[in-house]
Scaffold this motif. Sequence first.
Motif, PDB file in Angstrom:
ATOM      1  N   THR A  23       0.869  -1.404   0.088  1.00  0.00           N
ATOM      2  CA  THR A  23      -0.036  -0.023  -0.125  1.00  0.00           C
ATOM      3  C   THR A  23       0.723   1.216  -0.044  1.00  0.00           C
ATOM      4  OG1 THR A  23      -1.706   1.094   1.449  1.00  0.00           O
ATOM      5  CG2 THR A  23      -0.236   0.003   2.596  1.00  0.00           C
ATOM      6  N   GLU A  35       7.672   2.354   2.781  1.00  0.00           N
ATOM      7  CA  GLU A  35       6.872   1.495   2.062  1.00  0.00           C
ATOM      8  C   GLU A  35       7.302   0.307   1.067  1.00  0.00           C
ATOM      9  OE1 GLU A  35       2.940   4.614   2.173  1.00  0.00           O
ATOM     10  OE2 GLU A  35       4.341   4.653   0.671  1.00  0.00           O
ATOM     11  N   GLY A 116      -2.280  -4.296  -4.635  1.00  0.00           N
ATOM     12  CA  GLY A 116      -1.221  -3.475  -4.072  1.00  0.00           C
ATOM     13  C   GLY A 116      -0.585  -2.734  -5.290  1.00  0.00           C
TER      14      GLY A 116
ATOM     15  N   HIS B  23       0.868   1.611   8.483  1.00  0.00           N
ATOM     16  CA  HIS B  23      -0.198   1.640   7.530  1.00  0.00           C
ATOM     17  C   HIS B  23      -1.143   0.394   8.106  1.00  0.00           C
ATOM     18  CE1 HIS B  23       1.623   4.627   5.335  1.00  0.00           C
ATOM     19  NE2 HIS B  23       2.038   3.913   4.302  1.00  0.00           N
ATOM     20  N   LEU B  25      -3.912  -2.243   6.827  1.00  0.00           N
ATOM     21  CA  LEU B  25      -4.662  -2.787   5.584  1.00  0.00           C
ATOM     22  C   LEU B  25      -5.043  -4.321   6.012  1.00  0.00           C
ATOM     23  CD1 LEU B  25      -1.557  -3.803   3.335  1.00  0.00           C
ATOM     24  CD2 LEU B  25      -1.282  -2.923   5.582  1.00  0.00           C
ATOM     25  N   PRO B  53     -10.594  -0.684   2.819  1.00  0.00           N
ATOM     26  CA  PRO B  53      -9.316   0.051   2.236  1.00  0.00           C
ATOM     27  C   PRO B  53      -8.442   0.349   3.238  1.00  0.00           C
ATOM     28  CG  PRO B  53     -11.241   0.949   1.409  1.00  0.00           C
ATOM     29  CD  PRO B  53     -11.586   0.207   2.360  1.00  0.00           C
ATOM     30  N   PRO B  54      -7.085   0.313   2.679  1.00  0.00           N
ATOM     31  CA  PRO B  54      -6.121   0.663   3.774  1.00  0.00           C
ATOM     32  C   PRO B  54      -6.148   2.041   4.422  1.00  0.00           C
ATOM     33  CG  PRO B  54      -4.778   0.342   1.729  1.00  0.00           C
ATOM     34  CD  PRO B  54      -6.592   0.604   1.477  1.00  0.00           C
ATOM     35  N   HIS B  56      -4.062   5.033   6.071  1.00  0.00           N
ATOM     36  CA  HIS B  56      -2.620   5.302   6.072  1.00  0.00           C
ATOM     37  C   HIS B  56      -1.926   5.917   7.239  1.00  0.00           C
ATOM     38  CE1 HIS B  56      -3.189   4.572   1.596  1.00  0.00           C
ATOM     39  NE2 HIS B  56      -2.601   3.612   2.127  1.00  0.00           N
TER      40      HIS B  56
END
Lengths: 179, 83
Positions: A23, A35, A116, B23, B25, B53-54, B56
């Motif tokens: 994500t 990330e 993703g 995050h 998720l 949905p994630p 963040h």
Amino acid sequence: MPEPLRPSPAKAFTRENWFYIPTIASATKAPTVAEATAASALDFTNMVFADGAPTPEQNTNLVDQNRRYGDAANYQFVGTTTYGGNKLTAAFNQQAAALADAVKFWEKFQAGNVTGFFGYRANVPKATAVTAGQFMDIFPAEVGPLMPTKSGDGEGAEGAVTGMWAITDTPAFKIAVLA
Amino acid sequence: MPKSTPEPDEFGRLRVRDEDTGHELSIPAAEFPHGNYAVLKESASDINGDAIPPKHASPKSLSRSSTPNSGQQAGTVKEIDHA
């Protein structure tokens, strides 16, 4: 006249990486270093085969304009652009223990419809760490179900898994990795 | 590396916080050992069976401290636009 500009070649051979990033927070799809390098991300550059790496495609339709009655010449419009994923084939060992490198790709995506982002970094030697300021192409991705198969024929055959991936949203090209 | 895989929801997903990024998720259960994930007691799928949905975390708050946001903090932080 001066010599025309000639950009020096940016070597891509062994200077390409494909990352899976689960994500991305940024609305511009710029990944952060965290990330892109988290344990949950995966650099699968050396897992996919040369003929089974993600090869994103772009196809833009050119459509003929509706000719006016009196026109002797006709022109075009640029129509729909379709972004497409492709086939993935990655190394796999049926006998490998859970969490082993040989089953990482499989375990990551086996559930099917795993979503993703795929990040593509080029022109940087592949073992170079991801740092802020490097550029990547980011493709919102969904990976379909995987199936074990073989890659190569006869004496060169290897265990593999194969599946399809789709580009599910607007890709972001040459976007800088954030700190 | 996290231990045994916890019980997923009826659609095979877990709601987790990625401790590396902060995050939150929804992931397929098989993905759980392949990340630095902490399981959250939240639903991972909506009633239609789609992944939620994630959510963040703010990258800034992460760089300030090495400890990840708590779920509550992360919930109040708006998604950041780096445009």
